[in-house]
Structures are given as structure tokens and as C-alpha cells.
Scaffold this motif. Structure first.
Motif, PDB file in Angstrom:
ATOM      1  N   GLN A 122     -37.627  12.186  -1.952  1.00 62.16           N
ATOM      2  CA  GLN A 122     -38.559  12.728  -2.929  1.00 62.16           C
ATOM      3  C   GLN A 122     -39.098  11.578  -3.758  1.00 62.16           C
ATOM      4  OE1 GLN A 122     -38.206  16.618  -5.186  1.00 62.16           O
ATOM      5  NE2 GLN A 122     -37.588  15.210  -6.802  1.00 62.16           N
ATOM      6  N   CYS A 123     -40.422  11.451  -3.811  1.00 67.26           N
ATOM      7  CA  CYS A 123     -41.055  10.356  -4.545  1.00 67.26           C
ATOM      8  C   CYS A 123     -42.434  10.833  -5.000  1.00 67.26           C
ATOM      9  CB  CYS A 123     -41.165   9.114  -3.658  1.00 67.26           C
ATOM     10  SG  CYS A 123     -42.200   9.336  -2.196  1.00 67.26           S
ATOM     11  N   PRO A 124     -43.170  10.051  -5.772  1.00 66.11           N
ATOM     12  CA  PRO A 124     -44.475  10.515  -6.250  1.00 66.11           C
ATOM     13  C   PRO A 124     -45.443  10.926  -5.144  1.00 66.11           C
ATOM     14  CG  PRO A 124     -43.766   8.634  -7.533  1.00 66.11           C
ATOM     15  CD  PRO A 124     -42.772   8.785  -6.424  1.00 66.11           C
ATOM     16  N   ALA A 125     -45.292  10.366  -3.952  1.00 61.66           N
ATOM     17  CA  ALA A 125     -46.188  10.720  -2.841  1.00 61.66           C
ATOM     18  C   ALA A 125     -45.831  12.043  -2.189  1.00 61.66           C
ATOM     19  CB  ALA A 125     -46.177   9.611  -1.789  1.00 61.66           C
ATOM     20  N   GLY A 126     -44.680  12.623  -2.533  1.00 64.79           N
ATOM     21  CA  GLY A 126     -44.287  13.891  -1.946  1.00 64.79           C
ATOM     22  C   GLY A 126     -42.845  13.886  -1.489  1.00 64.79           C
ATOM     23  N   ARG A 127     -42.523  14.801  -0.588  1.00 65.29           N
ATOM     24  CA  ARG A 127     -41.176  14.899  -0.051  1.00 65.29           C
ATOM     25  C   ARG A 127     -41.238  14.698   1.459  1.00 65.29           C
ATOM     26  NH1 ARG A 127     -37.343  19.870  -1.791  1.00 65.29           N
ATOM     27  NH2 ARG A 127     -37.992  19.038  -3.830  1.00 65.29           N
ATOM     28  N   PHE A 128     -40.300  13.901   1.978  1.00 64.85           N
ATOM     29  CA  PHE A 128     -40.318  13.530   3.381  1.00 64.85           C
ATOM     30  C   PHE A 128     -38.935  13.684   3.994  1.00 64.85           C
ATOM     31  CE2 PHE A 128     -43.226  10.847   0.942  1.00 64.85           C
ATOM     32  CZ  PHE A 128     -44.442  11.126   1.549  1.00 64.85           C
ATOM     33  N   GLU A 129     -38.908  13.896   5.293  1.00 61.79           N
ATOM     34  CA  GLU A 129     -37.672  13.918   6.061  1.00 61.79           C
ATOM     35  C   GLU A 129     -37.801  12.902   7.185  1.00 61.79           C
ATOM     36  OE1 GLU A 129     -34.719  17.013   8.505  1.00 61.79           O
ATOM     37  OE2 GLU A 129     -36.509  17.740   7.440  1.00 61.79           O
ATOM     38  N   VAL A 130     -36.814  12.014   7.282  1.00 58.26           N
ATOM     39  CA  VAL A 130     -36.852  10.948   8.283  1.00 58.26           C
ATOM     40  C   VAL A 130     -35.597  11.046   9.141  1.00 58.26           C
ATOM     41  CG1 VAL A 130     -37.019   8.461   8.681  1.00 58.26           C
ATOM     42  CG2 VAL A 130     -38.137   9.481   6.679  1.00 58.26           C
ATOM     43  N   PRO A 131     -35.739  11.285  10.436  1.00 52.18           N
ATOM     44  CA  PRO A 131     -34.562  11.470  11.293  1.00 52.18           C
ATOM     45  C   PRO A 131     -33.748  10.200  11.449  1.00 52.18           C
ATOM     46  CG  PRO A 131     -36.554  11.380  12.617  1.00 52.18           C
ATOM     47  CD  PRO A 131     -36.994  11.421  11.187  1.00 52.18           C
ATOM     48  N   ALA A 132     -32.437  10.375  11.631  1.00 50.25           N
ATOM     49  CA  ALA A 132     -31.546   9.234  11.881  1.00 50.25           C
ATOM     50  C   ALA A 132     -31.640   8.824  13.341  1.00 50.25           C
ATOM     51  CB  ALA A 132     -30.118   9.612  11.533  1.00 50.25           C
ATOM     52  N   GLN A 133     -31.096   7.652  13.644  1.00 47.39           N
ATOM     53  CA  GLN A 133     -31.023   7.198  15.020  1.00 47.39           C
ATOM     54  C   GLN A 133     -29.738   7.700  15.657  1.00 47.39           C
ATOM     55  OE1 GLN A 133     -31.632   2.998  15.520  1.00 47.39           O
ATOM     56  NE2 GLN A 133     -33.767   3.103  14.896  1.00 47.39           N
ATOM     57  N   THR A 134     -29.816   8.062  16.920  1.00 40.03           N
ATOM     58  CA  THR A 134     -28.652   8.542  17.642  1.00 40.03           C
ATOM     59  C   THR A 134     -27.760   7.383  18.048  1.00 40.03           C
ATOM     60  OG1 THR A 134     -29.890  10.422  18.498  1.00 40.03           O
ATOM     61  CG2 THR A 134     -27.856   9.833  19.653  1.00 40.03           C
ATOM     62  N   VAL A 135     -26.462   7.521  17.803  1.00 41.06           N
ATOM     63  CA  VAL A 135     -25.474   6.512  18.201  1.00 41.06           C
ATOM     64  C   VAL A 135     -24.486   7.187  19.143  1.00 41.06           C
ATOM     65  CG1 VAL A 135     -23.694   4.906  17.420  1.00 41.06           C
ATOM     66  CG2 VAL A 135     -25.726   5.302  16.009  1.00 41.06           C
ATOM     67  N   THR A 136     -24.362   6.675  20.352  1.00 40.87           N
ATOM     68  CA  THR A 136     -23.501   7.318  21.343  1.00 40.87           C
ATOM     69  C   THR A 136     -22.026   7.037  21.120  1.00 40.87           C
ATOM     70  OG1 THR A 136     -23.832   5.448  22.838  1.00 40.87           O
ATOM     71  CG2 THR A 136     -25.324   7.327  23.085  1.00 40.87           C
ATOM     72  N   ARG A 137     -21.711   5.881  20.550  1.00 44.77           N
ATOM     73  CA  ARG A 137     -20.297   5.532  20.335  1.00 44.77           C
ATOM     74  C   ARG A 137     -20.126   4.916  18.952  1.00 44.77           C
ATOM     75  NH1 ARG A 137     -16.948   0.923  21.331  1.00 44.77           N
ATOM     76  NH2 ARG A 137     -14.752   1.520  21.575  1.00 44.77           N
ATOM     77  N   VAL A 138     -19.526   5.674  18.066  1.00 43.97           N
ATOM     78  CA  VAL A 138     -19.258   5.192  16.711  1.00 43.97           C
ATOM     79  C   VAL A 138     -17.885   4.538  16.692  1.00 43.97           C
ATOM     80  CG1 VAL A 138     -18.913   5.849  14.307  1.00 43.97           C
ATOM     81  CG2 VAL A 138     -20.710   6.955  15.671  1.00 43.97           C
ATOM     82  N   VAL A 139     -17.835   3.283  16.279  1.00 41.77           N
ATOM     83  CA  VAL A 139     -16.587   2.519  16.237  1.00 41.77           C
ATOM     84  C   VAL A 139     -15.964   2.564  14.842  1.00 41.77           C
ATOM     85  CG1 VAL A 139     -15.577   0.213  16.506  1.00 41.77           C
ATOM     86  CG2 VAL A 139     -17.319   1.021  18.122  1.00 41.77           C
ATOM     87  N   ASP A 140     -16.801   2.431  13.794  1.00 39.57           N
ATOM     88  CA  ASP A 140     -16.284   2.325  12.437  1.00 39.57           C
ATOM     89  C   ASP A 140     -17.426   2.651  11.484  1.00 39.57           C
ATOM     90  OD1 ASP A 140     -15.160   1.655  10.007  1.00 39.57           O
ATOM     91  OD2 ASP A 140     -14.582  -0.377  10.573  1.00 39.57           O
ATOM     92  N   THR A 141     -17.268   3.674  10.642  1.00 43.31           N
ATOM     93  CA  THR A 141     -18.336   4.072   9.724  1.00 43.31           C
ATOM     94  C   THR A 141     -18.334   3.293   8.413  1.00 43.31           C
ATOM     95  OG1 THR A 141     -16.954   5.853   8.838  1.00 43.31           O
ATOM     96  CG2 THR A 141     -18.438   6.405  10.658  1.00 43.31           C
ATOM     97  N   THR A 142     -17.421   2.330   8.266  1.00 40.35           N
ATOM     98  CA  THR A 142     -17.389   1.514   7.052  1.00 40.35           C
ATOM     99  C   THR A 142     -18.742   0.861   6.817  1.00 40.35           C
ATOM    100  OG1 THR A 142     -15.052   1.023   7.388  1.00 40.35           O
ATOM    101  CG2 THR A 142     -16.252  -0.407   5.883  1.00 40.35           C
ATOM    102  N   ALA A 143     -19.259   0.991   5.616  1.00 40.18           N
ATOM    103  CA  ALA A 143     -20.507   0.365   5.159  1.00 40.18           C
ATOM    104  C   ALA A 143     -21.759   0.976   5.776  1.00 40.18           C
ATOM    105  CB  ALA A 143     -20.495  -1.145   5.382  1.00 40.18           C
TER     106      ALA A 143
END
Length: 333
Positions: free
Chosen positions: A252-273
Motif C-alpha cells: 500500500q503506497c500513494p500510487a495505490g495497492r498492489f500484489e506481487v507474487p513470490a518466486q517458487t522455490v522447489t527445495r528450501v534449505v534454510d529460511t534464516t534471513a
């Protein structure tokens, strides 16, 4: 980033931008009990500082880390590691009788992590206590942007937290922009209401909020994103980015509201950071003239890469390409 966001100080962006990130860097340990241990350094705002420095041309954006450390060998090595990454330490306070905090990371087969902390007497807790803190507090007004998190607030003594809020108020009157990542950790606070009040105090000064949805649900009890966006607009936060893990982010910002999709990750090793790196890439893109949607794509791209490696900081060689050639110059921010 729009220089008129939220208030109208004198524009100061006819030179390289100065960005300060403040919080706690700790000794990071990783391994299994009774087995070999790997040691490095990390912490939420430090992770963001490193990734921001990696993504920012040093001739146009300078990145400093503000904290307190001891005078021990670990503190010295910690500071050198920041300098090696292009993160300045000119406003780091040294407390002779203190040591850095320490944490231990364990991850499950899905990459989700568990942290064990030893930080109650860490130097960073006292960074804004006493007359020795005046120089660091006064220095905040010299920066174009100051970035901090809910953890940055939580680790401080009540005295230090109050003095920090006062210093940020003065800095913002002088034209400094405030960027806040909520990062709510209940075990760091004496009670939820103290945390809520500290977050509210900071949000009244915030120009850009990078919010983890689950954390604000836990702290404020939001039922949906609309309720969060309404509350944040009412306290004057001009730009809100709602991070939702592997799901799309909402802006949400002065230009409006937006939705931006995440990138697909097939193998998550560590979600730290993952969240720290998203915030770094988002801010880097905005500081370099990108719009919020482009900044969110940068954030998703970096976070998707980070979760495929162990530890908070991925190797330099693994940093993704961000398409910086399409951005305006910093002078056009």
C-alpha cells in the motif's frame, strides 16, 4: 523513494545517500549438540545491512551499522566482517565490560529454524544508555535513512528505547526517513502491551514499513490485511509492504495497492534471513529509483535465493542478478 513521503523536509539527495541500520549483531553458531559447530555472525538488521550493501553502488549509497560491542576478539572479528562487506562501523560504541550476544541455529528437514539465545547481558542492550550514547544518538540526524526493527527496539533497556525514539523524532524533523521492519519476538519483551506501545511509537515516525504478516497478527490481532493497512494509514505510514512468506506480498503506497507474487522455490534449505533479505532488496531498489512493484520483485528474487543456502548470508557468488540497468539514477529518487 518519494522524497515527499509523509512529510516535507528539505530535500538532501543531491549527493550519495547515507543509510544507517541499527540493532544487534551476534555470534552465530550452527550444528548439532555434541557435534562440530560452525561459527559466524548474524542478526536481523545486520543481515539486511550486508545485503543492502551488496546491492548498492558504493559511490551513490553508503551503508553503516550502528550498535554496541565489546573489546574482545569476537567483537573485533565481527566488525571486520562488516567492513569486508562494505558496511561501515564509524558509529559503533565499544563497551569494555560487555560481550556480544550469541545464538545457536538448528533447522528441521523442511528448512524451518529454531534459535537458542544467550543475549541478556549483551553489549547491544546498552547501546543507548548513559552519556556515552549521545554521539550515536546525535548521528542519526546525519543519515538520509535509518532502518531498524522490532528486535532493535526489544533488546534495549527502557532508558535506551526512550532515548532512541526521541533521537529519531529529532532526526525525522531534520529530514531523515525511517524504515521499520516489525520482527516481533515475544520472548524479548516483558509483556505484549509494552511491545505494542513501542511499535506504535515507532510507527508514528515511520515512512516505509516492511511488515511480516504473522508477527503483526500475533502482536495486534489483525483479522485481515485491510485492517492492517487502515491502521497504518491512520498513523501516517506512507508505504507499507506486507510480507507473507512464500505467498505474494501486498503493498500500500500513494500510487495505490498492489500484489506481487513470490518466486517458487522447489527445495528450501534454510529460511534464516528470508525476510531480512527481502527487506534489503526492496529498500535497495527503492533507494536506486525503482517503484514499489519492481522493489517487491527484487525482494522476492533475493529471498528465494537465500532460502536455498544454509545460514543468514549466502556467498557473494550466489547473489542473484537484479536488472539494475533499468533503474533510474539515485539523483532521480
Amino acid at each position: 523513494m518519494d522524497v515527499t513521503l509523509n512529510h516535507d523536509p528539505q530535500t538532501r539527495f543531491d549527493r550519495s545517500l547515507k543509510v544507517a541500520l541499527l540493532g544487534e549483531c551476534m555470534i552465530e553458531m550452527r550444528g548439532e549438540p555434541g557435534a562440530a559447530i560452525t561459527q559466524t555472525f548474524g542478526g536481523d538488521t545486520l543481515n539486511t545491512a550486508v545485503y543492502l550493501a551488496r546491492l548498492s553502488p558504493r559511490t551513490t549509497i553508503s551503508v553503516d551499522y550502528l550498535t554496541a560491542v565489546g573489546s574482545d576478539a569476537f567483537s573485533d572479528a565481527m566488525r571486520q566482517s562488516w567492513l569486508d562487506e562494505g558496511v561501515g562501523d564509524g558509529h559503533v560504541r565499544v563497551i569494555e565490560d560487555a560481550l556480544p550476544g550469541l545464538y545457536f541455529i538448528q533447522t528441521d528437514p523442511q528448512g524451518e529454524r529454531r534459535f537458542l539465545y544467550w543475549r541478556g547481558e549483551a553489549a547491544a542492550r546498552r547501546m543507548f544508555d548513559g552519556p556515552e550514547a549521545e554521539a550515536m544518538l546525535d548521528a542519526l540526524a546525519d543519515y538520509d535513512f535509518v532502518y531498524l526493527s522490532g528486535i532493535s527496539l526489544a533488546i534495549l533497556t527502557p532508558e535506551g528505547r526512550a532515548r532512541l525514539i526521541q533521537a529519531l523524532q529529532a532526526a525525522r524533523r531534520a529530514g531523515t526517513r525511517i524504515v521499520f521492519d516489525n520482527n516481533y519476538r515475544p520472548h524479548l519483551w516483558p509483556d505484549p502491551e509494552t511491545a505494542r506501545q513501542a511499535h506504535r511509537d515507532l510507527l508514528r515516525l515511520t515512512d516505509l514499513a516492511l511488515i511480516t504478516w504473522e508477527d503483526d497478527v500475533l502482536l495486534f490481532g489483525y483479522r485481515d490485511a485491510d485492517a492492517l493497512f487502515i491502521d497504518y494509514a491512520q498513523v501516517g505510514v506512507g508505504e507499507v509492504v506486507l510480507k507473507r512468506g512464500a505467498a505474494s506480498c501486498l503493498i500500500q503506497c500513494p500510487a495505490g495497492r498492489f500484489e506481487v507474487p513470490a518466486q517458487t522455490v522447489t527445495r528450501v534449505v534454510d529460511t534464516t534471513a528470508a525476510g531480512d533479505s527481502f527487506s534489503a532488496a526492496y529498500l535497495a531498489c527503492r533507494l536506486r529509483g525503482g517503484d514499489p512493484e519492481q522493489a517487491a520483485r527484487w525482494g522476492h528474487r533475493l529471498a528465494a535465493q537465500v532460502v536455498q543456502y544454509r545460514g543468514a548470508l549466502i556467498p557473494q557468488a550466489a547473489m542473484p542478478t537484479m536488472g539494475a540497468s533499468s533503474l533510474p539514477s539515485v539523483a532521480q529518487v
